[in-house]
Write a protein that holds these residues in place. Structure first.
Motif, PDB file in Angstrom:
ATOM      1  N   UNK A 167       0.831  -1.223   0.000  1.00 24.45           N
ATOM      2  CA  UNK A 167       0.000   0.000   0.000  1.00 24.45           C
ATOM      3  C   UNK A 167       0.863   1.270   0.000  1.00 24.45           C
ATOM      4  N   UNK A 168       1.766   1.346  -0.960  1.00 28.38           N
ATOM      5  CA  UNK A 168       2.709   2.480  -0.983  1.00 28.38           C
ATOM      6  C   UNK A 168       1.969   3.806  -1.157  1.00 28.38           C
ATOM      7  N   UNK A 169       1.019   3.809  -2.081  1.00 28.61           N
ATOM      8  CA  UNK A 169       0.304   5.053  -2.365  1.00 28.61           C
ATOM      9  C   UNK A 169      -0.582   5.453  -1.183  1.00 28.61           C
ATOM     10  N   UNK A 170      -1.297   4.485  -0.620  1.00 23.46           N
ATOM     11  CA  UNK A 170      -2.143   4.799   0.536  1.00 23.46           C
ATOM     12  C   UNK A 170      -1.300   5.272   1.729  1.00 23.46           C
ATOM     13  N   UNK A 171      -0.090   4.696   1.890  1.00 26.03           N
ATOM     14  CA  UNK A 171       0.812   5.187   2.946  1.00 26.03           C
ATOM     15  C   UNK A 171       1.165   6.645   2.691  1.00 26.03           C
ATOM     16  N   UNK A 172       1.445   6.962   1.412  1.00 27.46           N
ATOM     17  CA  UNK A 172       1.800   8.358   1.085  1.00 27.46           C
ATOM     18  C   UNK A 172       0.653   9.290   1.453  1.00 27.46           C
ATOM     19  N   UNK A 173      -0.568   8.874   1.105  1.00 29.61           N
ATOM     20  CA  UNK A 173      -1.737   9.702   1.441  1.00 29.61           C
ATOM     21  C   UNK A 173      -1.828   9.867   2.954  1.00 29.61           C
ATOM     22  N   UNK A 174      -1.607   8.775   3.674  1.00 32.79           N
ATOM     23  CA  UNK A 174      -1.682   8.806   5.132  1.00 32.79           C
ATOM     24  C   UNK A 174      -0.638   9.747   5.721  1.00 32.79           C
ATOM     25  N   UNK A 175       0.583   9.643   5.245  1.00 38.49           N
ATOM     26  CA  UNK A 175       1.643  10.513   5.786  1.00 38.49           C
ATOM     27  C   UNK A 175       1.411  11.972   5.418  1.00 38.49           C
ATOM     28  N   UNK A 176       0.907  12.204   4.198  1.00 40.51           N
ATOM     29  CA  UNK A 176       0.616  13.587   3.798  1.00 40.51           C
ATOM     30  C   UNK A 176      -0.416  14.184   4.760  1.00 40.51           C
TER      31      UNK A 176
END
Ligand SMILES: NC(=O)CC[C@H](N)C(=O)O
Length: 310
Positions: A167-176
């Motif tokens: 879930x690389x993209x969802x992690x990015x959204x989460x961290x953003x």
């Protein structure tokens, strides 16, 4: 007057859409979903009195994926109230794919545009009460049990782990969103809860029954118990109309006209206030991420029974 269909009609429609199983693609960005066969197809309708008609691969189970966003929204609204939820997540369609990160940076104030895109869904899942992922997902699962009237529904941990690992993209959204203060909790814990929420495993009838409870003003079909307050069920259904089919929601509203939510597993849940709950399934997706067979079935159902709410 209640419009009705027969099992024979459903079987005829399944036969009619069978060639469409060869179109579209099974998603592979979640490795466990790539194993799904596009040949399993099913349809079910649950009326508001609890009666059910169904046809196809009835024992086959599939994960809720994005359909869980509607359910998580319902629970977060019950937990935190509308003001809190909509201070952090907007109410407008995006016109972008569901996993897009683009508008998070350009929207002012920076908040996800709606709870049906991944960014908004992650923000909503972060709001569910519970001191750790187990508690949160436990509460969400028991809400699903109430909605489906079935305590046997479980999480497909193979799918959950497969998505969690990739879930690389969802992690990015989460961290953003952690940076901007929309997400308050720990991002890895959020990803654990979110990927398990998406991996809740149901069959076609269980899914249609969840849709029927939303249609039934949030009340249990047998006992009449209010599982989700009516005005919150209405908010969920409104998002299904405006954003439920990703960036194909406008065309779907014109062609089908039934509040519906799609998931990358190939399932679509419909919720029609007069008619009841509808579930369709077929794993191959079109370029927007909607089930090719599912769309065909809903178009047929809507046109034959004149179900458009518009
Ligand atoms: N559209 C979907 O069903 C997406 C759900 C999926 N679990 C994801 O976050 O990518």
């Amino acid at each position: 007057m209640q419009k009705k269909i027969t099992q024979h009609q459903l079987e005829e429609w399944l036969e009619h859409v069978e060639p469409f199983t060869q179109l579209g693609r099974v998603p592979d960005y979640i490795p466990a979903l790539a194993k799904q066969s596009p040949d399993n197809i099913a349809i079910s309708v649950v009326y508001k009195n609890g009666e059910c008609v169904k046809a196809g691969n009835l024992n086959h189970t599939f994960t809720l994926q994005s359909i869980s966003k509607v359910i998580a929204l319902g629970l977060a609204l019950m937990d935190k109230g509308e003001d809190f939820v909509f201070a952090k997540v907007g109410m407008e369609p995006t016109g972008d794919p569901f996993h897009s990160i683009a508008k998070l940076e350009t929207t002012n104030p920076s908040k996800p545009l709606n709870p049906m895109i991944n960014a908004g869904a992650l923000a909503v899942t972060d709001m569910i009460e519970g001191s750790n992922p187990n508690e949160k997902i436990g509460r969400l699962l028991s809400f699903v049990h109430d909605l489906a009237g079935d305590n046997s529904i479980e999480i497909d941990m193979e799918v959950a782990e497969s998505e969690f690992e990739t879930a690389y993209l969802n992690r990015s959204l989460g961290f953003f969103m952690k940076q901007t203060g929309i997400v308050e909790g720990d991002v890895e814990e959020l990803l654990t809860t979110y990927t398990r929420q998406c991996s809740i495993d149901v069959n076609i009838q269980q899914l249609a029954r969840i849709g029927a409870v939303f249609a039934n003003e949030g009340k249990d079909l047998e006992t009449g118990r209010q599982i989700i307050p009516q005005h919150l069920a209405r908010i969920c259904k409104t998002f299904m109309v405006t954003c439920g089919m990703y960036d194909a929601s406008g065309a779907f509203a014109i062609r089908v006209g039934i509040p519906a939510k799609s998931g990358v597993s190939g399932a679509i849940m419909g919720s029609h206030n007069d008619f009841g709950g509808i579930a369709v399934y077929g794993a191959a997706l079109d370029e927007k991420g909607n089930s090719v067979v599912g769309l065909q079935l809903l178009e047929i159902l809507s046109s034959r029974l004149d179900l458009s709410i518009f």
